[in-house]
Design a protein around this motif. Structure first.
Motif, PDB file in Angstrom:
ATOM      1  N   LYS A  37       0.842  -1.186   0.000  1.00 16.31           N
ATOM      2  CA  LYS A  37       0.000   0.000   0.000  1.00 16.31           C
ATOM      3  C   LYS A  37       0.882   1.242   0.000  1.00 16.31           C
ATOM      4  O   LYS A  37       1.906   1.298   0.699  1.00 16.31           O
ATOM      5  N   THR A  38       0.451   2.213  -0.799  1.00 20.37           N
ATOM      6  CA  THR A  38       1.134   3.508  -0.802  1.00 20.37           C
ATOM      7  C   THR A  38       0.280   4.508  -0.039  1.00 20.37           C
ATOM      8  O   THR A  38      -0.910   4.687  -0.355  1.00 20.37           O
ATOM      9  N   VAL A  39       0.867   5.141   0.977  1.00 22.60           N
ATOM     10  CA  VAL A  39       0.149   6.139   1.758  1.00 22.60           C
ATOM     11  C   VAL A  39       0.943   7.443   1.683  1.00 22.60           C
ATOM     12  O   VAL A  39       1.855   7.682   2.473  1.00 22.60           O
ATOM     13  N   ASN A  40       0.614   8.236   0.692  1.00 24.34           N
ATOM     14  CA  ASN A  40       1.195   9.566   0.565  1.00 24.34           C
ATOM     15  C   ASN A  40       0.168  10.596   1.038  1.00 24.34           C
ATOM     16  O   ASN A  40      -1.005  10.522   0.674  1.00 24.34           O
ATOM     17  N   GLY A  41       0.610  11.541   1.829  1.00 27.95           N
ATOM     18  CA  GLY A  41      -0.347  12.503   2.355  1.00 27.95           C
ATOM     19  C   GLY A  41      -1.276  11.846   3.348  1.00 27.95           C
ATOM     20  O   GLY A  41      -0.875  10.968   4.124  1.00 27.95           O
ATOM     21  N   THR A  42      -2.586  12.226   3.288  1.00 28.78           N
ATOM     22  CA  THR A  42      -3.572  11.722   4.242  1.00 28.78           C
ATOM     23  C   THR A  42      -4.506  10.738   3.564  1.00 28.78           C
ATOM     24  O   THR A  42      -5.079  11.019   2.504  1.00 28.78           O
ATOM     25  N   VAL A  43      -4.681   9.565   4.171  1.00 30.67           N
ATOM     26  CA  VAL A  43      -5.618   8.550   3.711  1.00 30.67           C
ATOM     27  C   VAL A  43      -6.617   8.297   4.825  1.00 30.67           C
ATOM     28  O   VAL A  43      -6.228   8.032   5.971  1.00 30.67           O
ATOM     29  N   SER A  44      -7.904   8.370   4.517  1.00 33.83           N
ATOM     30  CA  SER A  44      -8.947   8.174   5.521  1.00 33.83           C
ATOM     31  C   SER A  44      -9.667   6.859   5.301  1.00 33.83           C
ATOM     32  O   SER A  44      -9.952   6.466   4.163  1.00 33.83           O
ATOM     33  N   ILE A  45      -9.984   6.183   6.401  1.00 35.58           N
ATOM     34  CA  ILE A  45     -10.779   4.954   6.410  1.00 35.58           C
ATOM     35  C   ILE A  45     -12.025   5.229   7.249  1.00 35.58           C
ATOM     36  O   ILE A  45     -11.929   5.692   8.392  1.00 35.58           O
ATOM     37  N   CYS A  46     -13.195   4.937   6.687  1.00 40.49           N
ATOM     38  CA  CYS A  46     -14.454   5.186   7.395  1.00 40.49           C
ATOM     39  C   CYS A  46     -14.896   3.893   8.091  1.00 40.49           C
ATOM     40  O   CYS A  46     -15.406   2.968   7.454  1.00 40.49           O
ATOM     41  N   GLY A  47     -14.671   3.807   9.400  1.00 34.85           N
ATOM     42  CA  GLY A  47     -14.992   2.615  10.166  1.00 34.85           C
ATOM     43  C   GLY A  47     -13.760   1.759  10.373  1.00 34.85           C
ATOM     44  O   GLY A  47     -12.620   2.249  10.390  1.00 34.85           O
ATOM     45  N   ASP A  48     -13.971   0.454  10.536  1.00 31.59           N
ATOM     46  CA  ASP A  48     -12.871  -0.463  10.839  1.00 31.59           C
ATOM     47  C   ASP A  48     -11.942  -0.645   9.639  1.00 31.59           C
ATOM     48  O   ASP A  48     -12.399  -0.697   8.489  1.00 31.59           O
ATOM     49  N   LEU A  49     -10.641  -0.780   9.951  1.00 32.34           N
ATOM     50  CA  LEU A  49      -9.660  -1.213   8.961  1.00 32.34           C
ATOM     51  C   LEU A  49      -9.164  -2.579   9.392  1.00 32.34           C
ATOM     52  O   LEU A  49      -8.624  -2.736  10.489  1.00 32.34           O
ATOM     53  N   GLN A  50      -9.369  -3.573   8.508  1.00 32.38           N
ATOM     54  CA  GLN A  50      -8.975  -4.942   8.840  1.00 32.38           C
ATOM     55  C   GLN A  50      -7.887  -5.406   7.870  1.00 32.38           C
ATOM     56  O   GLN A  50      -7.952  -5.140   6.665  1.00 32.38           O
ATOM     57  N   LEU A  51      -6.883  -6.085   8.429  1.00 30.72           N
ATOM     58  CA  LEU A  51      -5.840  -6.661   7.592  1.00 30.72           C
ATOM     59  C   LEU A  51      -6.193  -8.102   7.288  1.00 30.72           C
ATOM     60  O   LEU A  51      -6.430  -8.903   8.198  1.00 30.72           O
ATOM     61  N   SER A  52      -6.205  -8.435   5.988  1.00 30.60           N
ATOM     62  CA  SER A  52      -6.453  -9.813   5.587  1.00 30.60           C
ATOM     63  C   SER A  52      -5.153 -10.534   5.269  1.00 30.60           C
ATOM     64  O   SER A  52      -5.152 -11.717   4.938  1.00 30.60           O
ATOM     65  N   GLY A  53      -4.059  -9.820   5.373  1.00 30.52           N
ATOM     66  CA  GLY A  53      -2.722 -10.364   5.176  1.00 30.52           C
ATOM     67  C   GLY A  53      -1.727  -9.309   5.614  1.00 30.52           C
ATOM     68  O   GLY A  53      -2.095  -8.213   6.069  1.00 30.52           O
ATOM     69  N   ASN A  54      -0.457  -9.623   5.510  1.00 31.43           N
ATOM     70  CA  ASN A  54       0.559  -8.637   5.880  1.00 31.43           C
ATOM     71  C   ASN A  54       0.475  -7.434   4.935  1.00 31.43           C
ATOM     72  O   ASN A  54       0.251  -7.585   3.729  1.00 31.43           O
ATOM     73  N   VAL A  55       0.677  -6.243   5.506  1.00 30.52           N
ATOM     74  CA  VAL A  55       0.574  -5.004   4.744  1.00 30.52           C
ATOM     75  C   VAL A  55       1.908  -4.280   4.795  1.00 30.52           C
ATOM     76  O   VAL A  55       2.451  -4.029   5.881  1.00 30.52           O
ATOM     77  N   ASN A  56       2.419  -3.939   3.606  1.00 30.55           N
ATOM     78  CA  ASN A  56       3.675  -3.193   3.496  1.00 30.55           C
ATOM     79  C   ASN A  56       3.361  -1.794   2.978  1.00 30.55           C
ATOM     80  O   ASN A  56       2.938  -1.628   1.831  1.00 30.55           O
ATOM     81  N   ILE A  57       3.562  -0.800   3.838  1.00 34.75           N
ATOM     82  CA  ILE A  57       3.230   0.576   3.485  1.00 34.75           C
ATOM     83  C   ILE A  57       4.492   1.311   3.075  1.00 34.75           C
ATOM     84  O   ILE A  57       5.542   1.204   3.728  1.00 34.75           O
ATOM     85  N   SER A  58       4.388   2.076   2.013  1.00 33.08           N
ATOM     86  CA  SER A  58       5.504   2.920   1.587  1.00 33.08           C
ATOM     87  C   SER A  58       4.964   4.303   1.250  1.00 33.08           C
ATOM     88  O   SER A  58       3.777   4.466   0.939  1.00 33.08           O
ATOM     89  N   ASN A  59       5.826   5.281   1.332  1.00 27.25           N
ATOM     90  CA  ASN A  59       5.476   6.629   0.908  1.00 27.25           C
ATOM     91  C   ASN A  59       6.744   7.370   0.543  1.00 27.25           C
ATOM     92  O   ASN A  59       7.845   7.006   0.966  1.00 27.25           O
ATOM     93  N   THR A  60       6.577   8.393  -0.237  1.00 25.29           N
ATOM     94  CA  THR A  60       7.733   9.137  -0.724  1.00 25.29           C
ATOM     95  C   THR A  60       7.748  10.572  -0.238  1.00 25.29           C
ATOM     96  O   THR A  60       8.697  11.308  -0.508  1.00 25.29           O
ATOM     97  N   THR A  61       6.699  11.009   0.463  1.00 25.69           N
ATOM     98  CA  THR A  61       6.670  12.387   0.954  1.00 25.69           C
ATOM     99  C   THR A  61       7.576  12.520   2.170  1.00 25.69           C
ATOM    100  O   THR A  61       7.694  11.596   2.987  1.00 25.69           O
ATOM    101  N   GLY A  62       8.188  13.684   2.289  1.00 28.94           N
ATOM    102  CA  GLY A  62       9.121  13.892   3.395  1.00 28.94           C
ATOM    103  C   GLY A  62       8.462  13.820   4.757  1.00 28.94           C
ATOM    104  O   GLY A  62       9.107  13.439   5.741  1.00 28.94           O
ATOM    105  N   ASP A  63       7.168  14.175   4.826  1.00 23.32           N
ATOM    106  CA  ASP A  63       6.476  14.172   6.114  1.00 23.32           C
ATOM    107  C   ASP A  63       5.811  12.846   6.417  1.00 23.32           C
ATOM    108  O   ASP A  63       5.088  12.714   7.397  1.00 23.32           O
TER     109      ASP A  63
END
Length: 450
Positions: free
Chosen positions: A273-299
């Motif tokens: 998963k790429t999470v650049n900036g702000t990502v919103s989830i409405c309600g529960d976030l469930q992992l169905s497997g391992n999640v690898n998050i990356s982003n390129t923004t400095g913050d």
């Protein structure tokens, strides 16, 4: 007759010229003066020695009072003076203590200890010296010394801060450690705005501070310390408006044989998963497997879960490139606003930007669904950064290690109250990690100023 007169005259002249007795007369006349001078010198020496002894006692006593800085500063000062033999009210000794003395640099918040004692006069009265007072018919000379000190302060960082005890926090205790033989907060300071009670183990925190009573929490436990305000509540102003429009999705098992309510694909993550900036989830976030998050923004990336939980379901959420802040936001109700479900959280907080140093953030308006019963264990926390749970009752049962990616050994936790059952590997590479730990200005070693 002539011969007799001549002889008498010679004897008179000889007597006049004979000075062999003059020295004796002079010595006789000088003895009282010499004795008086010696007596006065002896007594002045005794007064000087007494003053030096009192000065040493006053220096030590005022240093102890200013270092204490608490409500019983005067008790500590008099106890130190007593160790030097100057007990207030005994043998006419006076030990006066104040924390409102004038300071050489201005102000009236210096500490001052004055010690005085009348001593009897002896031979000095021979020269007419009458002393300064009469006690029980005996003339006395008052001898004394004084010392002034300022209370130095130091900035003390905390890797664990409990807010219970502040306005709006009703919990009756802050930190509790029952046994917890594996707890290890070496290299870390802890602070409770209420009580701190550690039964059977100190947690090994370098310094344990508590606003109320501290019972054995910390290698150096301190009670009656100033409260520490919530350091991160102000960050809530950086949370954007809720984009969910009142629609939230939950993983809800139904009764009987009805199938479980499925979550939409947006609320179920696995893989990369790429999470650049702000990502919103409405309600529960469930992992169905391992999640690898990356982003390129400095913050780094900002993941906001609105009115829902992060259910790892035995899987790992980790950053493989970049940084991450997880925010739980929304309103109070039936929702859970916390990580659950076993597995592992393995990420590092951003080092720049408004969320710098913040790994997990529960919005301070949330007061329900915020408690965590197995922190650090379900899921395991390998986190670099601050975990902020201001209204949560937390049971800390696991170990905290640094994140695998971009991770440094720095972790801080701010909660309402905590029970410690597990271990902690919480070190102090926080400057490099961009983490500003909560801190407080506390009394330091006093400094003599006069």
């Amino acid at each position: 007759m002539h011969d007799t007169s001549l002889s008498l005259g010679r004897h008179i002249v000889a007597a006049i010229r004979d000075r062999s007795g003059n020295i004796a007369i002079i010595v006789a006349l000088c003895i009282p003066v010499l004795l008086a001078s010696m007596a006065l010198g002896f007594e002045i020496t005794q007064w000087y020695m007494g003053e030096r002894s009192m000065q040493n006692a006053a220096d030590s006593a005022v240093t102890a009072a200013a270092t204490n800085g608490g409500a019983n500063y005067d008790v500590e000062a008099r106890a130190v003076a007593a160790q030097y033999g100057y007990v207030n009210g005994v043998d006419n000794v006076t030990v006066a203590v104040t924390n409102t003395a004038p300071c050489p640099a201005g102000g009236n918040n210096c500490y001052r200890v004055s010690i005085s004692k009348p001593v009897p006069l002896y031979l000095s009265q021979m020269v007419g010296f009458q002393g300064t007072s009469v006690i029980n018919g005996t003339r006395m000379q008052n001898v004394g010394s004084a010392a002034t000190a300022t209370q130095a302060t130091v900035e003390r960082p905390y890797c664990l801060l409990t807010l219970a005890g502040l306005s709006g926090h009703s919990s009756t205790e802050g930190i509790r450690c029952n046994g917890c033989p594996m707890a290890d907060y070496t290299g870390c300071n802890i602070m409770s705005n209420n009580t701190a009670t550690c039964n059977g183990h100190t947690t090994l925190a370098d310094i344990g501070d508590a606003h109320s009573n501290n019972n054995n929490c910390g290698v150096q436990p301190n009670s009656n310390m100033p409260q520490v305000a919530d350091p991160y509540a102000v960050l809530a102003s950086n949370i954007p408006a809720d984009p969910c429009g009142g629609t939230y999705h939950y993983y809800v098992p139904r009764h009987g044989r009805d199938p479980e309510v499925p979550l939409p694909a947006s609320n179920v993550w696995s893989g990369n998963k790429t999470v650049n900036g702000t990502v919103s989830i409405c309600g529960d976030l469930q992992l169905s497997g391992n999640v690898n998050i990356s982003n390129t923004t400095g913050d780094g990336g900002i993941l906001i879960i609105w009115n829902g939980q992060l259910d790892t379901d035995g899987n790992t959420l980790q950053t493989t490139a970049g940084y991450l802040t997880i925010i739980f936001a929304g309103t109070n109700g039936a929702s859970t606003h916390a990580p659950t479900g076993g597995g592992e959280l393995n990420f590092s907080a951003p080092r720049t930007g408004v969320w710098k140093g913040m790994a997990i953030y529960q919005a301070p308006n949330l007061t329900s669904g915020v408690d965590i019963s197995d922190a650090g264990n379900s899921p395991t926390w390998n986190i670099t950064g601050i975990v902020y749970l201001p209204n949560a009752s937390v049971t800390f049962s696991g170990a905290i290690n640094k994140a695998a990616t971009n991770g440094l050994s720095c972790f801080g936790m701010v909660v309402d109250n905590i029970r410690i059952n597990g271990t902690g590997l919480i070190l102090t590479a926080c400057d490099q990690a961009g983490v500003v730990l909560p801190s407080s200005t506390v009394p330091g070693r006093a400094q003599l100023v006069h």
